[in-house]
Structures are given as structure tokens and as C-alpha cells.
Write a protein that holds these residues in place. Structure first.
Motif, PDB file in Angstrom:
ATOM      1  N   ASN A   3      41.691  82.114   9.555  1.00 14.33           N
ATOM      2  CA  ASN A   3      42.607  82.409  10.318  1.00 14.33           C
ATOM      3  C   ASN A   3      42.960  84.017  10.440  1.00 14.33           C
ATOM      4  N   ARG A   7      50.403  85.661  10.366  1.00 11.34           N
ATOM      5  CA  ARG A   7      51.847  84.814  10.299  1.00 11.34           C
ATOM      6  C   ARG A   7      53.234  85.379   9.864  1.00 11.34           C
TER       7      ARG A   7
ATOM      8  N   LYS B  47      52.345  73.079  16.519  1.00 14.81           N
ATOM      9  CA  LYS B  47      51.474  73.650  15.845  1.00 14.81           C
ATOM     10  C   LYS B  47      51.445  74.747  15.047  1.00 14.81           C
ATOM     11  N   LYS B  48      51.983  76.092  15.117  1.00 13.43           N
ATOM     12  CA  LYS B  48      52.540  76.980  14.517  1.00 13.43           C
ATOM     13  C   LYS B  48      52.782  76.513  13.488  1.00 13.43           C
ATOM     14  N   GLU B  51      50.630  74.203  11.414  1.00 11.78           N
ATOM     15  CA  GLU B  51      49.751  75.092  11.292  1.00 11.78           C
ATOM     16  C   GLU B  51      50.064  76.590   9.489  1.00 11.78           C
ATOM     17  N   ARG B  52      51.493  77.328   9.683  1.00 13.98           N
ATOM     18  CA  ARG B  52      51.698  77.885   8.807  1.00 13.98           C
ATOM     19  C   ARG B  52      52.391  76.915   7.933  1.00 13.98           C
ATOM     20  N   SER B  54      50.724  74.702   6.166  1.00 15.75           N
ATOM     21  CA  SER B  54      49.581  73.883   5.430  1.00 15.75           C
ATOM     22  C   SER B  54      48.491  75.095   5.476  1.00 15.75           C
ATOM     23  N   LYS B  56      46.598  76.087   7.136  1.00 12.61           N
ATOM     24  CA  LYS B  56      44.910  75.461   7.815  1.00 12.61           C
ATOM     25  C   LYS B  56      45.443  75.086   9.196  1.00 12.61           C
ATOM     26  N   LYS B  57      43.932  75.784   9.904  1.00 13.13           N
ATOM     27  CA  LYS B  57      44.174  75.672  11.416  1.00 13.13           C
ATOM     28  C   LYS B  57      43.422  74.686  12.042  1.00 13.13           C
ATOM     29  N   ASP B  58      43.789  74.688  12.702  1.00 14.70           N
ATOM     30  CA  ASP B  58      42.856  73.096  14.171  1.00 14.70           C
ATOM     31  C   ASP B  58      42.746  72.249  13.113  1.00 14.70           C
ATOM     32  N   ILE B  59      43.705  71.417  12.397  1.00 13.69           N
ATOM     33  CA  ILE B  59      43.959  70.237  11.607  1.00 13.69           C
ATOM     34  C   ILE B  59      43.593  68.744  12.267  1.00 13.69           C
ATOM     35  N   TRP B  63      46.933  68.180  19.561  1.00 16.30           N
ATOM     36  CA  TRP B  63      48.331  68.212  19.925  1.00 16.30           C
ATOM     37  C   TRP B  63      49.608  67.694  20.635  1.00 16.30           C
TER      38      TRP B  63
END
Lengths: 118, 200
Positions: A3, A7, B47-48, B51-52, B54, B56-59, B63
């Protein structure tokens, strides 16, 4: 994948709220289409109803002509009616027969034609 | 995927009765009435957000295939409006409302479901339930039954699907799927309107 992205707070575009208006046009279109279909079904049912009505009228007319011809011939046979010129009877009977054929043609051409599809 | 449709139908019918909904349902208005916020967004932003939320990234591999996301905590539907027609967006709202109504007990699980494949409740089943709910809400049984009489004016196949999709303000894909479930549930009605030969 790590990550690596900061954020921070995601700011969303708030100006795009046009969907309800667009949805309204789609719904309006759907309601117009439904009304059109209702009218078409009504038109079709009226068409069939008129066809049935006219069929009855024409059938009655055909029966009247046939009965008239029969009565006419019987009357002549029983000498209740007399004509000086024998061709007169032939012309009247032939004329009536042509009328029956003409009516039959009308029935076939117009009353048994498929109703409009769209 | 076989799901129990009876309770889903019941929930959708209850919602229709509660808000006195007429077909085609005004989905954005319904969301407002239910106190659900909605937000249009691009695929990238969606997507952002996911991801924010969760952490997590690239889940998700594609997309572009994510049409929406419902945030249970803020009661907000995020709509991917990138290349998405209004009919698809309407379905997405109905789908997310379905999640809210049917899976409110799975709120905490939802995040896990979204992130993991090995959870107790299969994600596919949950999605199938939400899809059925959305399909039923936008195209209820009664409304389909009522409109089937108009198929006599249509040639068949794609024409029926497209015309019905317009009548319900849904996409032809959604209409096709709904017709298939309707046919399965009411084969006698299907036969009455001679749709066996006209459609599938």
C-alpha cells in the motif's frame, strides 16, 4: 502489492446528480410505449369486433338474398307470379347470384384479412 | 446457482407495498425515500473508495466490471457511471438495495466476503440473491404477467426482449435474465402466450 499510495480523503464530484432527470425521461418513454401498446391492443380488439359485426350483417344479407331467390323461384313455379318475358326471371336470378358472389368476394378480401400487426 | 427465491420475492413485494411503487420504479427516488445516499463516480474513484474501505489493494482483477458499491456504514451507494447506461445504473441501485435488505445481518461479513474467497457464505450466492431482488423489484411478476398480452403485437426473439426492456426501463440483458426466471417459475403463463416458439 504494497500500500504505497497516500490514504488521503477522496473528494467525490458532487455536481453529477443528473441521473434522476435522465431516469425520468427513460421512465416517461416507457410509459408512452406502454400507452402505445395499450392503444394498439385496443385498436386490434376493435378491429376484430367490427369485423365480427360486419360478418354478421353480410351473412344476414346473404341469407336474405338466398331466401328471396328460393321464394321467388317457388312463386314462379307455383304460378303465383307470372312474367311475360322469360328472360326477366333469368336476369333476376343471375343478378342475385352475382350479388352473392360479390358479397363473398368482399367477405374474403376485407373481413378475413389479417389485422394490422403494428 | 440455485437460490431460494420465495423470501426474496416477499421482501421485494413488501418494499413495493411500503413505498407504493409503480412500474417502472423510480430507483433514485426510492433510494432517497429509503434514506440511502448515492454518489456517481468513475471506475478509478470507485477503485480508490473500495481499496480505502477495505484497506487492501488490487482485490478485483477487472474494475470496469464493478458497477457499484454499497457502504453499509454510511448507507451510501457508489455508482460507477463510466460507460454505464442509466438502465444499468438503475439496476445497480436495486441490486445494492437488495444487499441492504437481504444481507443486513451480514454487514460485518460483507467486507470479508468482498475481500476473501474462503468465507462461510459464498459471495456468488449473495450476489445472485441481490440480482434476483433487483430483477424482481424492477420487473415484478404481476407487471410482467400484465404486459405479456402485448407480445401478440411483437414478432418474437430479440424484439420482445428489447421492447419489454424499454417498458420496464431496464437493460435488455436484465430483461432476458428476468424472462428466463419468469418462464421457469410460470411455465403455464409462458405457454398461454405462445412464447415457447417466440422466445426461448
Amino acid at each position: 502489492m504494497g500500500n504505497t499510495q497516500p490514504r488521503g480523503k477522496i473528494i467525490l464530484s458532487m455536481e453529477d446528480k443528473t441521473q434522476p432527470a435522465v431516469e425520468e425521461t427513460v421512465i416517461e418513454d416507457a410509459n408512452i410505449k406502454l400507452e402505445e401498446l395499450k392503444l394498439k391492443i385496443q385498436e386490434k380488439s376493435e378491429f376484430l369486433s367490427y369485423r365480427r359485426q360486419w360478418s354478421r350483417y353480410l351473412l344476414t344479407l346473404l341469407v336474405v338474398i338466398v331466401v328471396f331467390n328460393a321464394a321467388f323461384l317457388v312463386s314462379i313455379g307455383m304460378e303465383l307470379l307470372t312474367f311475360k318475358d322469360e328472360w326477366l326471371v333469368r336476369i333476376i336470378i343471375t343478378g342475385s347470384f352475382v350479388e352473392v358472389l360479390g358479397l363473398a368476394k368482399i367477405v374474403v378480401d376485407f373481413l378475413f384479412k389479417e389485422p394490422p400487426k403494428n | 446457482m440455485a437460490i431460494d427465491t420465495t423470501p426474496i420475492k416477499k421482501q421485494a413485494e413488501e418494499l413495493i407495498d411500503k413505498y407504493v411503487l409503480t412500474v417502472p420504479v423510480h430507483m433514485f427516488e426510492l433510494a432517497d425515500l429509503m434514506g440511502i445516499k448515492w454518489q456517481s463516480t468513475s471506475t478509478e474513484r470507485l477503485k480508490k473508495i473500495i481499496e480505502r474501505k477495505s484497506n487492501k489493494k488490487d482485490i478485483i482483477p477487472n474494475w470496469e466490471d464493478v458497477y457499484g458499491y454499497f457502504d453499509h456504514t454510511t448507507k451510501t451507494i457508489y455508482l460507477n457511471d463510466e460507460n454505464q447506461s442509466i438502465t444499468r445504473q438503475r439496476f445497480t441501485i436495486a441490486h445494492e438495495i437488495g444487499h441492504m435488505i437481504l444481507h443486513h445481518n451480514l454487514q460485518s461479513l460483507m467486507r470479508k466476503i468482498f475481500l476473501r474467497q474462503d468465507v462461510v457464505v459464498p459471495r456468488d450466492e449473495i450476489e445472485a440473491e441481490a440480482n434476483y431482488f433487483a430483477g424482481y423489484l424492477l420487473m415484478p411478476d404481476g407487471a410482467i404477467e400484465d404486459r405479456l398480452k402485448y407480445t401478440v403485437l411483437m414478432i418474437g426473439g430479440e424484439q420482445i426482449i428489447k421492447k419489454f426492456a424499454k417498458l420496464f426501463a431496464v437493460s435488455p440483458e436484465a430483461m432476458r435474465v428476468r424472462f428466463k426466471t419468469f418462464k421457469k417459475e410460470y411455465p403455464e403463463l409462458w405457454a398461454t402466450h405462445n412464447l415457447e416458439e417466440k422466445l426461448f
